[in-house]
Design a protein around this motif. Structure first.
Motif, PDB file in Angstrom:
ATOM      1  N   VAL A 207       3.523  -6.109  15.569  1.00 13.15           N
ATOM      2  CA  VAL A 207       2.976  -7.347  15.007  1.00 13.15           C
ATOM      3  C   VAL A 207       1.466  -7.306  14.877  1.00 13.15           C
ATOM      4  O   VAL A 207       0.902  -7.792  13.895  1.00 13.15           O
ATOM      5  N   LEU A 208       0.765  -6.705  15.848  1.00 14.57           N
ATOM      6  CA  LEU A 208      -0.696  -6.756  15.855  1.00 14.57           C
ATOM      7  C   LEU A 208      -1.339  -5.436  15.442  1.00 14.57           C
ATOM      8  O   LEU A 208      -2.196  -5.416  14.550  1.00 14.57           O
ATOM      9  N   LEU A 209      -0.941  -4.327  16.066  1.00 11.98           N
ATOM     10  CA  LEU A 209      -1.671  -3.079  15.881  1.00 11.98           C
ATOM     11  C   LEU A 209      -1.297  -2.322  14.608  1.00 11.98           C
ATOM     12  O   LEU A 209      -2.169  -1.833  13.895  1.00 11.98           O
ATOM     13  N   THR A 210       0.014  -2.212  14.336  1.00  4.54           N
ATOM     14  CA  THR A 210       0.447  -1.435  13.165  1.00  4.54           C
ATOM     15  C   THR A 210      -0.080  -2.005  11.841  1.00  4.54           C
ATOM     16  O   THR A 210      -0.527  -1.231  10.981  1.00  4.54           O
ATOM     17  N   PRO A 211      -0.041  -3.335  11.619  1.00  5.30           N
ATOM     18  CA  PRO A 211      -0.587  -3.847  10.352  1.00  5.30           C
ATOM     19  C   PRO A 211      -2.056  -3.509  10.136  1.00  5.30           C
ATOM     20  O   PRO A 211      -2.509  -3.448   8.989  1.00  5.30           O
ATOM     21  N   ILE A 212      -2.806  -3.257  11.228  1.00  5.10           N
ATOM     22  CA  ILE A 212      -4.216  -2.897  11.074  1.00  5.10           C
ATOM     23  C   ILE A 212      -4.336  -1.588  10.295  1.00  5.10           C
ATOM     24  O   ILE A 212      -5.191  -1.451   9.412  1.00  5.10           O
ATOM     25  N   PHE A 213      -3.464  -0.630  10.621  1.00  8.55           N
ATOM     26  CA  PHE A 213      -3.536   0.659   9.930  1.00  8.55           C
ATOM     27  C   PHE A 213      -3.221   0.513   8.445  1.00  8.55           C
ATOM     28  O   PHE A 213      -3.926   1.074   7.589  1.00  8.55           O
ATOM     29  N   PHE A 214      -2.152  -0.205   8.134  1.00 12.66           N
ATOM     30  CA  PHE A 214      -1.804  -0.401   6.729  1.00 12.66           C
ATOM     31  C   PHE A 214      -2.929  -1.102   5.974  1.00 12.66           C
ATOM     32  O   PHE A 214      -3.244  -0.758   4.832  1.00 12.66           O
ATOM     33  N   THR A 215      -3.535  -2.089   6.627  1.00 10.80           N
ATOM     34  CA  THR A 215      -4.628  -2.818   5.982  1.00 10.80           C
ATOM     35  C   THR A 215      -5.829  -1.915   5.772  1.00 10.80           C
ATOM     36  O   THR A 215      -6.514  -1.993   4.736  1.00 10.80           O
ATOM     37  N   LEU A 216      -6.107  -1.044   6.744  1.00 12.58           N
ATOM     38  CA  LEU A 216      -7.227  -0.109   6.587  1.00 12.58           C
ATOM     39  C   LEU A 216      -6.993   0.840   5.417  1.00 12.58           C
ATOM     40  O   LEU A 216      -7.945   1.230   4.730  1.00 12.58           O
ATOM     41  N   CYS A 217      -5.716   1.211   5.196  1.00 15.81           N
ATOM     42  CA  CYS A 217      -5.413   2.042   4.018  1.00 15.81           C
ATOM     43  C   CYS A 217      -5.797   1.304   2.742  1.00 15.81           C
ATOM     44  O   CYS A 217      -6.342   1.900   1.803  1.00 15.81           O
ATOM     45  N   GLY A 218      -5.500   0.010   2.709  1.00 13.81           N
ATOM     46  CA  GLY A 218      -5.903  -0.791   1.549  1.00 13.81           C
ATOM     47  C   GLY A 218      -7.402  -0.956   1.457  1.00 13.81           C
ATOM     48  O   GLY A 218      -7.983  -0.946   0.354  1.00 13.81           O
ATOM     49  N   LEU A 219      -8.081  -1.098   2.620  1.00 15.20           N
ATOM     50  CA  LEU A 219      -9.539  -1.244   2.617  1.00 15.20           C
ATOM     51  C   LEU A 219     -10.227   0.015   2.087  1.00 15.20           C
ATOM     52  O   LEU A 219     -11.300  -0.063   1.475  1.00 15.20           O
TER      53      LEU A 219
ATOM     54  N   GLY B  17      20.078   8.038  -2.898  1.00 15.16           N
ATOM     55  CA  GLY B  17      18.958   8.771  -3.482  1.00 15.16           C
ATOM     56  C   GLY B  17      17.680   7.959  -3.497  1.00 15.16           C
ATOM     57  O   GLY B  17      16.587   8.479  -3.222  1.00 15.16           O
ATOM     58  N   LEU B  18      17.783   6.670  -3.815  1.00 13.12           N
ATOM     59  CA  LEU B  18      16.602   5.805  -3.815  1.00 13.12           C
ATOM     60  C   LEU B  18      16.055   5.620  -2.404  1.00 13.12           C
ATOM     61  O   LEU B  18      14.834   5.624  -2.192  1.00 13.12           O
ATOM     62  N   ILE B  19      16.960   5.446  -1.433  1.00 16.67           N
ATOM     63  CA  ILE B  19      16.513   5.266  -0.043  1.00 16.67           C
ATOM     64  C   ILE B  19      15.754   6.496   0.437  1.00 16.67           C
ATOM     65  O   ILE B  19      14.720   6.381   1.111  1.00 16.67           O
ATOM     66  N   MET B  20      16.248   7.679   0.097  1.00 14.82           N
ATOM     67  CA  MET B  20      15.595   8.919   0.540  1.00 14.82           C
ATOM     68  C   MET B  20      14.232   9.121  -0.132  1.00 14.82           C
ATOM     69  O   MET B  20      13.433   9.956   0.312  1.00 14.82           O
ATOM     70  N   ASN B  21      13.946   8.364  -1.185  1.00 14.00           N
ATOM     71  CA  ASN B  21      12.641   8.426  -1.850  1.00 14.00           C
ATOM     72  C   ASN B  21      11.654   7.409  -1.294  1.00 14.00           C
ATOM     73  O   ASN B  21      10.531   7.304  -1.801  1.00 14.00           O
ATOM     74  N   SER B  22      12.046   6.651  -0.279  1.00 10.49           N
ATOM     75  CA  SER B  22      11.176   5.614   0.273  1.00 10.49           C
ATOM     76  C   SER B  22       9.915   6.234   0.869  1.00 10.49           C
ATOM     77  O   SER B  22       9.942   7.326   1.439  1.00 10.49           O
ATOM     78  N   ARG B  23       8.836   5.510   0.746  1.00 12.17           N
ATOM     79  CA  ARG B  23       7.549   5.951   1.283  1.00 12.17           C
ATOM     80  C   ARG B  23       7.062   4.922   2.298  1.00 12.17           C
ATOM     81  O   ARG B  23       7.364   3.734   2.190  1.00 12.17           O
ATOM     82  N   GLY B  24       6.300   5.401   3.272  1.00 12.66           N
ATOM     83  CA  GLY B  24       5.847   4.479   4.312  1.00 12.66           C
ATOM     84  C   GLY B  24       4.784   5.072   5.196  1.00 12.66           C
ATOM     85  O   GLY B  24       3.866   5.763   4.754  1.00 12.66           O
ATOM     86  N   ILE B  25       4.960   4.855   6.482  1.00 15.11           N
ATOM     87  CA  ILE B  25       3.899   5.085   7.454  1.00 15.11           C
ATOM     88  C   ILE B  25       3.498   6.547   7.570  1.00 15.11           C
ATOM     89  O   ILE B  25       2.310   6.865   7.670  1.00 15.11           O
ATOM     90  N   VAL B  26       4.455   7.461   7.549  1.00 14.34           N
ATOM     91  CA  VAL B  26       4.137   8.881   7.731  1.00 14.34           C
ATOM     92  C   VAL B  26       3.343   9.398   6.546  1.00 14.34           C
ATOM     93  O   VAL B  26       2.363  10.151   6.718  1.00 14.34           O
ATOM     94  N   GLU B  27       3.729   9.005   5.348  1.00 14.31           N
ATOM     95  CA  GLU B  27       2.982   9.431   4.157  1.00 14.31           C
ATOM     96  C   GLU B  27       1.546   8.901   4.189  1.00 14.31           C
ATOM     97  O   GLU B  27       0.602   9.620   3.817  1.00 14.31           O
ATOM     98  N   LEU B  28       1.376   7.673   4.657  1.00 14.73           N
ATOM     99  CA  LEU B  28       0.029   7.107   4.748  1.00 14.73           C
ATOM    100  C   LEU B  28      -0.818   7.838   5.779  1.00 14.73           C
ATOM    101  O   LEU B  28      -2.031   8.016   5.590  1.00 14.73           O
ATOM    102  N   ILE B  29      -0.216   8.252   6.884  1.00 12.67           N
ATOM    103  CA  ILE B  29      -0.945   9.034   7.892  1.00 12.67           C
ATOM    104  C   ILE B  29      -1.451  10.340   7.283  1.00 12.67           C
ATOM    105  O   ILE B  29      -2.620  10.725   7.463  1.00 12.67           O
ATOM    106  N   LEU B  30      -0.583  11.033   6.550  1.00 13.58           N
ATOM    107  CA  LEU B  30      -0.983  12.296   5.928  1.00 13.58           C
ATOM    108  C   LEU B  30      -2.098  12.082   4.905  1.00 13.58           C
ATOM    109  O   LEU B  30      -3.063  12.854   4.866  1.00 13.58           O
ATOM    110  N   LEU B  31      -1.967  11.047   4.089  1.00 15.79           N
ATOM    111  CA  LEU B  31      -3.014  10.764   3.093  1.00 15.79           C
ATOM    112  C   LEU B  31      -4.347  10.461   3.760  1.00 15.79           C
ATOM    113  O   LEU B  31      -5.404  10.914   3.293  1.00 15.79           O
ATOM    114  N   ASN B  32      -4.324   9.705   4.839  1.00 10.03           N
ATOM    115  CA  ASN B  32      -5.565   9.392   5.550  1.00 10.03           C
ATOM    116  C   ASN B  32      -6.182  10.630   6.174  1.00 10.03           C
ATOM    117  O   ASN B  32      -7.403  10.808   6.154  1.00 10.03           O
TER     118      ASN B  32
END
Length: 823
Positions: free
Chosen positions: A340-352, A401-416
């Motif tokens: 609720v508190l810590l994880t959204p900070i990372f996603f928001t920082l990706c947007g920042l 097939g669509l589910i296996m194409n989902s993107r999320g937290i791990v991809e954002l970590i690699l991009l960062n």
């Protein structure tokens, strides 16, 4: 204090002047007061945003407000939370609000962003630790051939296709080295299907324990393993080529030492903690403290030897046994704070960090998106080929097939990480972040519209007690929440007349709430080689039914299953097991039970579970209300007494199913069955309609009643009574007059619309057990008998109305076609 602060400020100004004179150039320096993190307030002359505590509080408030508001707005469109969190960061960042330099410097200055990033990394260490705790690594070993094939092809095919298109683009368009390097990273990213991302995505869609959910979980784990093995080998090869032999050997043995500490130190210690925590007892605080200290120590050691803190935390989590008691306790205590508190900070920082104005070369956008699209369709093909070969439905395969194409937290970590290492510039980073948001935002509503888990629960033939062939095994599924449900269900089964001529195949499903695990589980129970002195709750439940099987040897065959899943989707386990094993009747415990003579409300989730089972079950269902009847004992058959059953018959398919079940019980030599048939007390035009229904339904009622009345004349243990009623009061009076004359009362759940049913609906607004069932099972009812509310199978393929005879329906269709041709 004021004088000391003024002195401190003067000393800093003097220090700035002296540094400027000594260095001899016109550079600007920002000096901060060490240890001053709190503002004294505007009235004293302090700027609150110049101090770290109020600045951090403002940043967290803005992040929470923006991300939550966007999530509320996008939720009706089926968007997951990650989309709203990234978009919240984009709005706060340089693309929208941060485009104003004053806002950016005041609200998200460099010094404030450093604090925020440190907090987000710490949050992600805990997040990946919890993901590791929830993950059962043995799933990889238990994965079937289908999951293995899907996982490998979902990695190899997109990697090969994306790498091929990258090679063609780099050679044909003569791209520079940096762009080709970026495309190589895009190829790697498109081959990845991260298990943490898939598990989170399935949980948000509430299909974690569906057929596709389980297949996606196991396949993504295989695909994830392929990716990280490839990345590890590539990294090791780069170290060996770029560094000296001494550095390579030192790095290798450091990694081995780190893994050894986790495998041979933390894992045995965690198992010791589990063994010394009694079942049902909370985990001691000292145990949680020790685990967290071990986590911080291993993460620190990993950073010392060159292993990323995020990888170390995930590996430590894998060493902790998933599920209760230790894994569930850690998840329960940390999950809310982290998610609720810590994880959204990372996603928001990706947007920042995402600045859409850095995208200047549309050629780069087209090239990167071409590789992304090729990888997307490559993964779609790689995922769909194995299940299509296994003849799975196309809609389900496309959803997978669509589910296996989902993107999320791990991809954002690699991009960062790649952005931090200057492998990705700001332009390419912004393009990839936008790609992640678009892909995830499109996939979620598509999967929701394509995949309905309940669609597969549609049976192709009648599976009811009424239509069950004689002298064939009756398959019953008994669902258990706790040991309190066992005794009443065994008594009901004992009264169901198991015999060698009419045996019962009993499937026992212990429903367990998913806690401390990332993936659901539905497995057959395997008995231990040696009985344990401290059996688990599941073992105690299964042992009771195994004892029942032993007492009825050759008449009852018991098969035990354990289902671990979220409460909200637990009905998928029930319906899947019923469909797979061709069950004819499901017994579900009611959410209200009798404790010390009083009906007590249980969890609301049980009501939700029963409702979904009633709506989606591929067979008949019985809701069993335990009223604490002392006669509900598994040993009552040995006593010189009878088990008294009463059936209330108003009319309709459900009442016919209840009566059919009672007729099976009547074959037992120590069961008495009484049928109360409700009829109108008035004749002719003044007669009231007890229940509504079609002419065929009323004909079927008369047919089954006629058979029972005929049998009642020949069997002294069967009784038939007609109860004449004129209104609701008469019905209630009949029910109240039963008092404690019976051990079990059976009634159908649904009854056709009529004036009498309308009047009964005013007495009680609850409809969970039907109008009559709610009256009998009411909290204030003096009836001491247990109650079984029966619903006949409602879903049969090819029939809109299950009461319709399939043969007659086809005959009518053929006759209509012949008449059309004759014309």
């Amino acid at each position: 204090m004021s004088q000391s602060n003024n002195a401190s400020v003067q000393s800093q100004e003097q220090l700035k002047i002296n540094l400027g004179k000594e260095l001899g150039f016109g550079a600007s320096f920002v000096c901060e007061a060490v240890g001053h993190i709190h503002s004294r307030g505007l009235w004293i002359g302090d700027d609150p945003l110049s101090f770290s505590v109020p600045l951090l509080l403002l940043q967290l408030s803005l992040i929470s407000i923006f991300t939550r508001s966007i999530y509320i707005f996008l939720k009706p469109f089926g968007q997951p939370s990650i989309v709203s969190q990234i978009l919240g960061g984009v709005i706060l960042g340089p693309s929208v609000l941060g485009y104003n330099l004053n806002f950016a410097e005041k609200v998200f200055p460099s010094k404030g962003r450093t604090t925020l990033e440190t907090l987000s990394v710490f949050g992600f260490i805990l997040f990946l630790f919890l993901i590791g705790v929830k993950t059962d690594p043995t799933v990889v070993l238990r994965s079937g051939k289908r999951s293995l094939a899907i996982g490998i092809s979902a990695f190899c095919i997109p990697y090969a296709l994306a790498a091929l298109i990258r090679l063609v683009i780099c050679n044909r368009l003569a791209l520079n080295e940096n762009t080709c390097m970026v495309l190589a990273l895009v190829v790697k990213l498109q081959s990845l299907t991260a298990f943490p991302v898939i598990a989170t995505f399935l949980a948000e869609l509430k299909i974690l324990n569906s057929e596709i959910g389980r297949l996606a979980s196991s396949s993504s784990m295989i695909c994830d393993l392929c990716f990280w093995v490839t990345m590890t080998l590539t990294y090791a090869a780069d170290i060996a080529i770029a560094k000296s032999l001494k550095t390579s050997i030192g790095s290798f043995f450091s990694v081995v030492l780190h893994f050894s500490i986790i495998v041979f130190g933390i894992r045995p210690a965690a198992l010791w903690l589990v063994r010394h925590t009694p079942e049902g007892k909370p985990v001691k605080e000292i145990y949680t403290f020790v685990v967290l200290i071990a986590l911080m120590g291993c993460v620190f050691l990993g950073e010392v030897v060159g292993i990323d803190a995020l990888i170390s935390s995930f590996l430590v989590g894998l060493a902790i046994p998933d599920g209760p008691p230790l894994g569930a306790a850690l998840v329960e205590r940390l999950d809310c704070f982290v998610s609720v508190l810590l994880t959204p900070i990372f996603f928001t920082l990706c947007g920042l960090k995402t600045n859409v104005f850095t995208i200047q070369k549309w050629r780069n956008v087209g090239i990167i998106q071409l590789v992304v699209c090729v990888g997307f369709f490559g993964k779609l093909i790689g995922t769909m080929l194995p299940p299509l070969f296994c003849r799975m439905p196309f809609r389900d395969v496309l959803s997978l097939g669509l589910i296996m194409n989902s993107r999320g937290i791990v991809e954002l970590i690699l991009l960062n990480d790649w952005r931090t290492d200057n492998v990705l510039n700001d332009e390419c980073f912004a393009i990839m972040i936008i790609s992640v948001v678009v892909v995830t935002g499109v996939i979620s509503p598509l999967v929701k519209s394509l995949y309905d888990p309940s669609r597969r629960f549609l049976a192709y033939k009648r599976r009811t007690i009424q239509h069950h062939p004689r002298n064939q095994e009756l398959r019953i599924l008994a669902c258990i929440h706790s040991q309190e449900n066992v005794q009443t269900i065994i008594t009901l089964l004992d009264a169901s007349n198991p015999s060698k001529e009419d045996p019962i195949a009993l499937f026992v499903l212990h429903l367990i709430k998913l806690a401390g695990r990332a993936s659901s589980l539905l497995i057959a129970h395997v008995e231990r080689d040696k009985p344990s002195q401290n059996p688990t709750q599941s073992e105690r439940i299964f042992n009771a039914f195994k004892k029942f099987e032993h007492e009825n040897q050759g008449q009852v065959a018991v098969h035990c299953y354990k289902g671990i899943s979220p409460r909200t989707t637990m009905h998928n386990d029930v319906c899947s097991l019923a469909l797979e094993h061709r069950i004819s009747f499901i017994i579900m415990p009611f959410h209200r039970q009798c404790i010390n003579g009083k009906m007590v409300e249980s969890f609301h989730v049980y009501r939700h579970l029963n409702k979904n089972v009633l709506d989606q079950a591929p067979c008949s269902v019985g809701i069993l209300v335990d009223r604490g009847n002392p006669r509900n004992s598994p040993f009552w058959l040995a006593e010189a007494s009878f088990y008294r059953v009463c059936v209330l018959f108003l009319g309709g398919a459900d009442d016919r199913e209840a009566l059919a079940y009672a007729q099976r019980m009547l074959k037992h030599p120590r069961v008495l069955v009484s049928l109360l048939h409700f009829k109108s007390s008035k004749l002719g035009t003044e007669a009231i309609e007890i229940v509504g229904g079609t002419a065929r339904s009323k004909m079927l009622d008369a047919e089954i009643l006629g058979k029972y009345r005929f049998n009642a004349q020949l069997n002294e243990r069967a009784a038939y009574t007609e109860e004449e009623v004129a209104d609701r009061k008469d019905v209630l009076a009949v029910i109240e007059s039963m008092d404690n004359a019976y051990d079990l009362v059976m009634v159908g759940k649904r009854h056709g619309d009529s004036q009498l049913m309308t009047d009964l609906s005013k007495w009680n607004e609850d409809r969970e057990l039907g109008l009559v069932g709610e009256v009998i099972a009411a909290r204030d009812s003096k009836l001491g008998a247990s109650v079984l509310v029966v619903q006949q199978q409602t879903r049969v393929w090819g029939l809109r109305d299950p009461e319709v005879n399939k043969t007659e329906m086809y005959r009518n269709i053929i006759q209509n076609q012949e008449l059309q041709y004759a014309k």
